[in-house]
Write an enzyme that holds these catalytic residues in place. Structure first.
Site, PDB file in Angstrom:
ATOM      1  N   GLY A  46       9.633 -19.980  89.060  1.00 39.71           N
ATOM      2  CA  GLY A  46       8.773 -19.800  87.896  1.00 39.71           C
ATOM      3  C   GLY A  46       9.428 -20.372  86.658  1.00 39.71           C
ATOM      4  O   GLY A  46      10.654 -20.436  86.563  1.00 39.71           O
ATOM      5  N   LEU A  89      16.449 -19.214  85.342  1.00 42.31           N
ATOM      6  CA  LEU A  89      16.971 -20.550  85.080  1.00 42.31           C
ATOM      7  C   LEU A  89      17.612 -20.645  83.700  1.00 42.31           C
ATOM      8  O   LEU A  89      18.486 -21.477  83.482  1.00 42.31           O
ATOM      9  CB  LEU A  89      15.849 -21.591  85.221  1.00 42.31           C
ATOM     10  CG  LEU A  89      15.246 -21.722  86.617  1.00 42.31           C
ATOM     11  CD1 LEU A  89      14.031 -22.645  86.595  1.00 42.31           C
ATOM     12  CD2 LEU A  89      16.279 -22.215  87.617  1.00 42.31           C
ATOM     13  N   HIS A 130       8.001 -11.566  85.277  1.00 38.16           N
ATOM     14  CA  HIS A 130       9.185 -12.180  84.691  1.00 38.16           C
ATOM     15  C   HIS A 130       8.784 -13.294  83.719  1.00 38.16           C
ATOM     16  O   HIS A 130       9.274 -13.355  82.583  1.00 38.16           O
ATOM     17  CB  HIS A 130      10.077 -12.734  85.819  1.00 38.16           C
ATOM     18  CG  HIS A 130      11.298 -13.451  85.365  1.00 38.16           C
ATOM     19  ND1 HIS A 130      12.563 -12.938  85.538  1.00 38.16           N
ATOM     20  CD2 HIS A 130      11.464 -14.652  84.761  1.00 38.16           C
ATOM     21  CE1 HIS A 130      13.447 -13.793  85.045  1.00 38.16           C
ATOM     22  NE2 HIS A 130      12.807 -14.850  84.578  1.00 38.16           N
ATOM     23  N   HIS A 134       8.776 -13.771  79.355  1.00 34.21           N
ATOM     24  CA  HIS A 134       9.293 -14.886  78.546  1.00 34.21           C
ATOM     25  C   HIS A 134       8.355 -15.203  77.382  1.00 34.21           C
ATOM     26  O   HIS A 134       8.811 -15.565  76.299  1.00 34.21           O
ATOM     27  CB  HIS A 134       9.470 -16.153  79.394  1.00 34.21           C
ATOM     28  CG  HIS A 134      10.765 -16.234  80.112  1.00 34.21           C
ATOM     29  ND1 HIS A 134      11.989 -16.288  79.482  1.00 34.21           N
ATOM     30  CD2 HIS A 134      11.037 -16.287  81.445  1.00 34.21           C
ATOM     31  CE1 HIS A 134      12.946 -16.368  80.380  1.00 34.21           C
ATOM     32  NE2 HIS A 134      12.400 -16.359  81.588  1.00 34.21           N
TER      33      HIS A 134
END
Length: 150
Positions: A46, A89, A130, A134
């Site tokens: 993602g 990431l 998740h 963000h």
């Protein structure tokens, strides 16, 4: 297509609330394409636009069943509870134990501007939550019961 540099923790854009997309323009479609290329290049599941330095409410996800593109996503329903390890990431080398809903229903626009409602369980539900975090400037480490170095 292009591979974007992934923004890492400490960058202000990761803590800002992302701006809604008012119109799906060729630039938004290009953003989606490039975000998918970036996601695959980084071997992620993602990616949210703030992670590539763009404060827009745009997310791409692929947990192995093909790409899902979400523009202005919102969680309509969440149920159950699941705790598992997560990474990001934008936070390389760190994993954390995070409690999430076990099942979610998400509403968003696709690249054609069509409304879509997608239900997710397991990894897909976790990934949706998740990535939508963000868009609110929230990172998994903010919610993690504990974190580990990988």
């Amino acid at each position: 297509m292009a591979i974007y540099q992934i923004v890492e923790i400490g960058s202000d854009v990761l803590r800002d609330k992302a701006v809604p997309v008012k119109e799906i323009t060729p630039n938004i479609v290009k953003l989606l394409d490039n975000m998918l290329d970036t996601l695959y290049d980084a071997n992620g599941v993602g990616l949210a636009a703030p992670q590539v330095g763009v404060s827009k409410r745009v997310v791409v996800v692929d947990v192995g069943d093909g790409p899902i593109e979400l523009i202005n996503p919102v969680i309509l329903e969440a149920e159950g509870e699941d705790t598992d390890d997560e990474g990001c990431l934008s936070i390389p080398g760190i994993t954390g134990q995070v409690k999430r809903a076990a099942k979610v229903k998400v509403e968003a626009l696709n690249r054609k501007g069509e409304r879509q409602v997608i239900e997710g369980t397991g990894l897909l539900a976790r990934c949706f939550q998740h990535e939508l975090d963000h868009l609110e400037g929230v990172l998994f480490v903010d919610k993690a019961a504990k974190t580990y170095r990988r």
